[in-house]
Design an enzyme around this catalytic site. Sequence first.
Site, PDB file in Angstrom:
ATOM      1  N   GLY A  31      29.358 -14.740  49.226  1.00 13.56           N
ATOM      2  CA  GLY A  31      27.961 -14.150  49.663  1.00 13.56           C
ATOM      3  C   GLY A  31      27.604 -13.020  49.414  1.00 13.56           C
ATOM      4  N   HIS A  37      25.567 -13.636  40.743  1.00 10.23           N
ATOM      5  CA  HIS A  37      25.770 -15.142  41.260  1.00 10.23           C
ATOM      6  C   HIS A  37      24.776 -16.113  40.914  1.00 10.23           C
ATOM      7  CE1 HIS A  37      27.580 -12.554  44.418  1.00 10.23           C
ATOM      8  NE2 HIS A  37      28.676 -13.518  44.164  1.00 10.23           N
ATOM      9  N   LYS A 149      33.434 -11.095  35.318  1.00  6.73           N
ATOM     10  CA  LYS A 149      33.818  -9.585  35.941  1.00  6.73           C
ATOM     11  C   LYS A 149      35.197  -9.724  36.514  1.00  6.73           C
ATOM     12  CE  LYS A 149      32.335  -7.848  39.576  1.00  6.73           C
ATOM     13  NZ  LYS A 149      33.499  -7.149  40.240  1.00  6.73           N
ATOM     14  N   ASP A 150      35.429 -10.862  37.089  1.00  2.44           N
ATOM     15  CA  ASP A 150      36.954 -10.925  37.697  1.00  2.44           C
ATOM     16  C   ASP A 150      37.911 -11.686  36.835  1.00  2.44           C
ATOM     17  OD1 ASP A 150      36.635  -9.635  40.271  1.00  2.44           O
ATOM     18  OD2 ASP A 150      34.995 -11.192  40.501  1.00  2.44           O
ATOM     19  N   GLN A 153      41.185 -12.953  37.879  1.00  4.16           N
ATOM     20  CA  GLN A 153      40.814 -13.985  38.837  1.00  4.16           C
ATOM     21  C   GLN A 153      40.549 -15.359  38.213  1.00  4.16           C
ATOM     22  OE1 GLN A 153      38.444 -14.173  42.773  1.00  4.16           O
ATOM     23  NE2 GLN A 153      36.702 -14.668  41.421  1.00  4.16           N
TER      24      GLN A 153
HETATM   25  O1  PAF Z   1      35.143 -14.084  43.552  1.00  2.00           O
HETATM   26  C1  PAF Z   1      34.924 -14.201  44.849  1.00  2.00           C
HETATM   27  O2  PAF Z   1      33.999 -13.797  45.375  1.00  2.00           O
HETATM   28  C2  PAF Z   1      36.177 -14.699  45.751  1.00  2.00           C
HETATM   29  O3  PAF Z   1      37.336 -14.241  45.086  1.00  2.00           O
HETATM   30  C3  PAF Z   1      36.285 -16.260  45.677  1.00  2.00           C
HETATM   31  C4  PAF Z   1      36.365 -16.711  44.370  1.00  2.00           C
HETATM   32  C5  PAF Z   1      34.766 -16.957  46.344  1.00  2.00           C
HETATM   33  C6  PAF Z   1      37.334 -16.677  46.472  1.00  2.00           C
HETATM   34  O4  PAF Z   1      37.104 -16.202  47.800  1.00  2.00           O
END
Ligand code: PAF
Length: 282
Positions: A31, A37, A149-150, A153
């Site tokens: 959020g 996003h 950016k991540d 991740q």
């Molecule tokens: O990148 C994010 O905002 C979060 O790490 C994710 C992938 C939604 C998991 O909570």
Amino acid sequence: MQIIRTISEIRAVLDEQRAAGNSVGFVPTMGYLHDGHVSLIRASVEANARTVVSVFVNPLQFAEGEDLEDYPRDLDADVAYCRGAGADFVFAPSVEEMYPSPVDTVVSCPGVAAPLEGEHRPSHFAGVATVVAKLFSIVGPCRAYFGAKDWQQVAVVTRMAADLSMPVEVVPCPIVRESDGLAMSSRNVYLTAEERAQAPLLRRALDAGLSAVADGERDPAAVEAAMSEVLAGASLGTVDYAAAVPAHSLVADGSLAGEVRLLVAVKFSKARLIDNDGCVAD
Ligand code: PAF
């Protein structure tokens, strides 16, 4: 656009969509959406018949003392962003809906999650991998869009989906930046005015690293030193790392060769900023 709060309902509507022959794109978020996003939602809308955005601040990925309580939240604004970007469904479950009892099953990727962010936030990626595995299981077969950016991740989630044969194609999308180069992040709201003025140094440090590689530097330590020199100008922050590593293993192994990723992390008083960029060392 429909806002859905329960796992059973989102499963039912997405199953129905797939049964009707519609592909599903998924944008997982915590959020407090911004233009970064929006670019993910747009990428999904372009490539899929239906797009679902999840909005869930996942307690599992925050360590004790991190900003779980303070993490910025604004579901009404998020819904407006999703609608504007063309999403079809927003899945916004409560913590009780996602975790009705304490979680005993944890997904971890001890290889790719270990360096860099893993050294500074040791439990973070297990929390991310666990909630993303859960969200993938809830959403079902889809393309899932993550911001570069991540970078680490993205590497963790890609590896997890492949290792566990999840019916999900992970799609990394380019970083979206403010006009002065700062990568967009929900946590940028934590920066003081003085810190905000220093924050573009992360982008400038990456540029210094990219120039060093373009000029023929192949020693990771020398590229890292070029980035650290720029980051030293961020006097209000503490540099967590400035790394030049192979783009996929994220662990330095001798001279730089092939796809290289430059990654930086700087901790300001409340905001911890990360950024990265890539190049090819041939
Ligand atoms: O990148 C994010 O905002 C979060 O790490 C994710 C992938 C939604 C998991 O909570």
